[in-house]
Scaffold this active site. Structure first.
Site, mmCIF file in Angstrom:
data_model
loop_
_atom_site.group_PDB
_atom_site.id
_atom_site.type_symbol
_atom_site.label_atom_id
_atom_site.label_comp_id
_atom_site.label_asym_id
_atom_site.label_seq_id
_atom_site.Cartn_x
_atom_site.Cartn_y
_atom_site.Cartn_z
ATOM 1 N N GLU A 84 -2.651 0.394 13.234
ATOM 2 C CA GLU A 84 -3.791 0.757 12.389
ATOM 3 C C GLU A 84 -5.120 0.480 13.093
ATOM 4 O O GLU A 84 -6.104 1.168 12.882
ATOM 5 C CB GLU A 84 -3.727 -0.081 11.102
ATOM 6 C CG GLU A 84 -4.847 0.170 10.133
ATOM 7 C CD GLU A 84 -4.627 -0.558 8.813
ATOM 8 O OE1 GLU A 84 -3.850 -1.530 8.800
ATOM 9 O OE2 GLU A 84 -5.208 -0.135 7.796
ATOM 10 N N GLU A 136 0.857 -1.189 0.000
ATOM 11 C CA GLU A 136 0.000 0.000 0.000
ATOM 12 C C GLU A 136 0.896 1.242 0.000
ATOM 13 O O GLU A 136 1.192 1.791 -1.044
ATOM 14 C CB GLU A 136 -0.933 -0.046 1.213
ATOM 15 C CG GLU A 136 -2.033 0.950 1.123
ATOM 16 C CD GLU A 136 -3.347 0.467 1.757
ATOM 17 O OE1 GLU A 136 -4.278 1.234 1.750
ATOM 18 O OE2 GLU A 136 -3.423 -0.678 2.248
HETATM 19 C C1 BGC Z 1 -5.295 2.530 4.604
HETATM 20 C C2 BGC Z 1 -5.820 3.581 5.532
HETATM 21 C C3 BGC Z 1 -6.846 4.377 4.810
HETATM 22 C C4 BGC Z 1 -7.979 3.428 4.552
HETATM 23 C C5 BGC Z 1 -9.173 4.045 3.945
HETATM 24 C C6 BGC Z 1 -6.438 1.620 4.327
HETATM 25 O O1 BGC Z 1 -6.103 0.577 3.534
HETATM 26 O O2 BGC Z 1 -4.205 1.883 5.113
HETATM 27 O O3 BGC Z 1 -5.039 4.068 6.452
HETATM 28 O O4 BGC Z 1 -7.190 5.576 5.371
HETATM 29 O O5 BGC Z 1 -7.539 2.316 3.820
HETATM 30 O O6 BGC Z 1 -9.949 3.170 3.239
#
Ligand code: BGC
Length: 932
Positions: A778, A508
């Site tokens: 997260e 990501e």
């Molecule tokens: C990210 C996030 C993001 C979110 C929103 C995730 O995969 O890591 O931090 O804000 O998606 O959909």
């Protein structure tokens, strides 16, 4: 003693006085020093590519109450003339102004590729002028597209992973100076005569490569020699050619670069070395490279001397022109580059499986491994990186670890391979290897295929991130809070890779807008973010869609279909960070530059609203125990709420730009949204907003739209929810959490925020710490509820808690743009009641603000620093001390018997139930408050 002729002595005296002049900042007329002289937030920058760059300085001095009343700036293309006080480019004249931040150059037209020198002096409020500052410089970039003679080139062979490109040239006269300008797509490294130029890593900073490529500029005079020289460029894929599995589109089929070196000879003539198809190119020892998948490096394929003159490149091919999108512009990379900021070594090594070694570095971070190895030719050593081992993962999920072979677990990295492979050349001696064109987020390295048994010195980690200067520090009597602060700072720097990223490890690593705005203020306390966000805001502007919307992710990189038009609470990063730049750095140019785009964006927000309500969105992302999106109606509350906040900010921005009509229009819009919000979400019967969840109540409080007569009811409902329903715990996702951090102290419940932060049980920051985290996660539970998918241990979106430490524990708050006015006010519910001491400092754009307080033996000591040219309101908390109160400052009584005794720098005082408060000018103060 030697005798010098008089004329010679006169010359010596003259030259020495020039140097003294140049260093004038150390000799202080009127006690003022001018420091941190910057152009576009950078110290002596290269590559300034605008006609009106801005100057900033910090006024300093050990006198109290220094204010700036005027300034004079001189800019010259000639350093000698500047030392004697004449400026051929710009003399601002003696200007009456207290501005010391972001003053625009307003002189003759700046030329490309030229060094300009500048200095400044300021007048204090007693009309005395300081000495001139030390002379500073800036070098301009290639300011017009037409200045570029270099061409975009790449390898003819698209199967080559990381091509080398080279060119020899002859510098046949004495070189006076040489500057190089270079950009690449995705990554490049520049070499001159066998040496890597500069210490940037993973350049250029990423962008939407179809629209913009960032170039770096270097003074390379010292890299060149008269005679034969060689220039070499090594290319990597970066985000330009991403070879990973998820749906995505390549920007291009091969990495590319453009370079131009302008040489000036001492006789005044010039020469240019530029990229074109006469350059030669070949493969390199890098067989594979990817941001996500790491690198494969075969040392047997090294091309010794490829970047030096005389190398035989007969079997190399000519470079070719790749396809270039018409609208791609080159702009200077005016922000701190990614650099290696530290090298760290493992704290332990284990061998969970035969020949498989796991090294723990004790810290989750961003960077890449460094390997020290010797052995037979062709031996293949693999370094796998991971945030966790298999046991860590099981433990976090409360699963039995009996019999587990404790190797690293890279499943949270998803499709990112996160490994680097080194194939030995077999040359004698120890080889040192680090990958060039990748980075990882990790704490562990697993070594496989290492010849013999490695030791703790066989691997290291090169910590790397955007090298923004750390500006903040915080410490208190609460060890848990100190730990939370520490993991926040590590999390923040791990997620600055030329853009603010969500995470550094899995497939990501994108510029998610929501994550960025939620952590921006925390980041601005901890780091000097001014140039970094200035750049990123430009990238947001680049990505604006025709309908005014902006993506969820910037640069978009076409990473995830469906995010090209972002959700409101993510898109709102655009106005929010523009405003943060104004608040923290006194920057109005960003407002000017982005205003029209923001207006367009507001148009988009309007288009998705219905009677001022927006129902689209992602809502309060990842609250406790929920997979992704919440089900508590937080979507319309946050989307409409941010629409309101944006209208309100737009009205303020219009005011700053003197656009009265817009100001009125946006303030009316804000009012209408507010009315609709109340109508839609307020539940009179229950006395709460929305579902009554923490999020639903705290969000309107955070927006400041709860009518006065309802405030107590809403706050009570919220506090009740936190204390009774959730046993002193938060129950919010990323948006609600930031709202809690701001709204609870604002509404006199800092102690509630203190208590919920002080938990070591789920959910909360303390839970992360109790599970041994070294960066913020997260998800509140780590792997506990959702296993490895979408689960990173290094996300910064809950980082807003650090604001509480700075603003409410140490008590430092800016109340006028760029810390021009400061309030120091540790929370009265906490200081001396829940906490005995705290200290923090922030190196602001105007200089250092510091607050340090400590309760001891029936008194509180409070040491404060306020930068020159700022004023402050300092409130000393009484804690549980009983009155009547006396306050001394540096042992002089300044408050007793309810009256103020004037002393230097302190203008007035007053007392209320919780504080004794002083109005002060700049300087250091040492207060002691004691009771009877
Ligand atoms: C990210 C996030 C993001 C979110 C929103 C995730 O995969 O890591 O931090 O804000 O998606 O959909």
């Amino acid at each position: 003693m030697k005798y010098y002729p008089i004329r010679f002595l006169a010359v010596i005296i003259f030259v020495t006085s020039l140097i003294a002049q140049a260093d004038a900042f150390t000799s202080k007329a009127n006690g003022i020093k001018l420091e941190k002289l910057r152009v576009e937030y950078l110290h002596n920058p290269e590559g300034i590519d605008m006609q009106h760059p801005r100057f900033s300085w910090v006024v300093d001095g050990n006198r109290r109450g220094i204010g700036q009343k005027g300034y004079q700036i001189l800019v010259s293309s000639n350093v000698n003339s500047l030392t004697t006080g004449s400026a051929n480019m710009w003399d601002s004249q003696q200007t009456v102004s207290d501005k010391s931040v972001n003053i625009s150059y307003d002189g003759k037209k700046l030329q490309s590729d030229k060094t300009y020198y500048w200095k400044v002096r300021v007048q204090d409020q007693n009309n005395e002028w300081s000495n001139w500052s030390r002379i500073q410089r800036f070098h301009t970039g290639l300011m017009n597209e037409s200045d570029w003679q270099g061409e975009w080139i790449g390898s003819p062979d698209t199967t080559i992973s990381a091509p080398l490109l080279r060119k020899e040239f002859n510098a046949n006269k004495e070189i006076k100076s040489a500057h190089v300008f270079i950009s690449g797509l995705g990554y490049y490294e520049l070499y001159l005569n066998g040496k890597k130029v500069g210490n940037h890593k993973l350049d250029p900073g990423t962008s939407n490569f179809n629209k913009r490529a960032l170039y770096a500029s270097y003074d390379v005079t010292n890299y060149l020699k008269s005679g034969d020289n060689a220039i070499g460029v090594w290319l990597g894929n970066g985000y330009f050619r991403m070879n990973r599995k998820r749906p995505f589109k390549y920007y291009g089929d091969r990495p590319q670069m453009i370079v131009q070196m302008n040489i000036t000879y001492t006789d005044g003539s010039t020469a240019h070395v530029v990229s074109n198809t006469s350059w030669k190119t070949s493969s390199s020892p890098i067989l594979d490279n990817s941001v996500y998948n790491g690198e494969v490096y075969d040392a047997r394929k090294e091309k010794d001397g490829w970047d030096k003159a005389g190398y035989d490149d007969q079997d190399w091919k000519n470079a070719v022109h790749p396809d270039i999108p018409k609208n791609r512009k080159l702009s200077a990379q005016l922000m701190p580059p990614i650099r290696v900021t530290k090298t760290i070594y493992p704290v332990s090594m284990r061998e969970p499986e035969k020949g498989v070694y796991v090294f723990d570095f004790g810290q989750n971070l961003t960077g890449w491994p460094q390997l020290f190895v010797s052995g037979a030719q062709g031996q293949k050593v693999t370094m796998k990186t991971a945030e966790v081992t298999r046991k860590d993962m099981m433990q976090m999920m409360d699963k039995d670890t009996e019999g587990i072979v404790d190797t690293v677990d890279a499943s949270p990295d998803r499709t990112a391979k996160a490994r680097d492979v080194y194939i030995l050349s077999g040359e004698p001696g120890t080889a040192t290897y680090s990958p060039r064109f990748t980075y990882h987020g990790f704490r562990y390295i697993q070594l496989e295929g290492y010849p013999g048994k490695p030791t703790l010195s066989s691997v290291a980690i090169r910590v790397a991130h955007s090298d923004v200067k750390q500006t903040g520090s915080f410490k208190s009597a609460n060890g848990l809070f100190n730990q939370i602060h520490k993991i926040t700072v590590w999390g923040q720097k791990s997620n600055l890779m030329s853009m603010p990223t969500d995470c550094p490890q899995r497939d990501e690593r994108m510029g998610w807008m929501g994550d960025a705005h939620l952590s921006a203020q925390e980041a601005m306390h901890n780091f000097d973010m001014a140039a970094f966000y200035t750049n990123w805001l430009n990238l947001i502007q680049d990505e604006q869609n025709d309908d005014g919307s902006v993506p969820d992710i910037v640069p978009d990189h076409k990473w995830l279909p469906g995010t090209k038009v972002g959700t409101p609470a993510w898109q709102v990063a655009y106005p929010l960070i523009v405003w943060d730049m104004h608040e923290y750095y006194g920057d109005d140019r960003v407002i000017e530059q982005h205003y029209n785009s923001l207006k367009k964006w507001m148009g988009y927000m309007k288009s998705i609203s219905n009677d001022y309500i927006i129902t689209k969105g992602r809502g309060d992302w990842v609250p406790p125990k929920l997979g992704y999106s919440p089900i508590d109606g937080s979507v319309p509350i946050t989307s409409t709420g941010y629409y309101y906040k944006s209208a309100q900010l737009m009205s303020k921005m219009a005011d700053i730009l003197g656009k009265d009509q817009d100001k009125a229009m946006y303030s009316k819009l804000a009012q209408n949204i507010n009315d609709a919000f109340q109508q839609k979400f307020w539940n009179q019967r229950k006395g709460q907003y929305g579902t009554g969840s923490q999020m639903s109540n705290v969000f309107p409080l955070y927006l400041g739209i709860v009518p006065k007569n309802r405030q107590q009811t809403v706050v009570n409902d919220l506090v009740n929810n936190i204390e009774m329903k959730h046993n002193d715990h938060l129950w919010t996702g990323i948006l609600g959490t930031k709202a809690l951090v701001e709204a609870l102290p604002e509404h006199n419940n800092a102690d509630v925020l203190y208590d919920l932060t002080n938990q070591r049980t789920y959910p909360g920051w303390g839970y992360m710490v109790s599970k041994g985290s070294t960066t913020l996660w997260e998800r509140w539970g780590g792997y506990r509820y959702f296993g490895a998918d979408m689960n990173s241990l290094n996300h910064i979106m809950f980082g807003s808690i650090d604001e509480f430490f700075y603003k409410n524990l140490a008590g430092i708050q800016s109340t006028a743009p760029g810390f021009k006015n400061i309030v120091i006010r540790p929370s009265a519910d906490i200081a001396g009641k829940k906490l005995n001491w705290a200290q923090a400092s922030v190196k602001t754009i105007r200089g250092k603000v510091a607050s340090k307080w400590k309760f001891q033996g029936g008194a509180v000591e409070m040491n404060i620093s306020i930068p020159a040219n700022s004023t402050a309101t300092v409130s000393i908390p009484k804690g549980n001390i009983k009155g009547p109160f006396t306050v001394t400052e540096s042992s002089k009584t300044v408050w007793s018997g309810q009256s103020f005794h004037k002393t230097t720098g302190i203008h007035s005082a007053k007392e209320d139930a919780e504080y004794v408060t002083f109005e002060v000018g700049s300087g250091d103060y040492s207060f002691t408050l004691s009771g009877k």
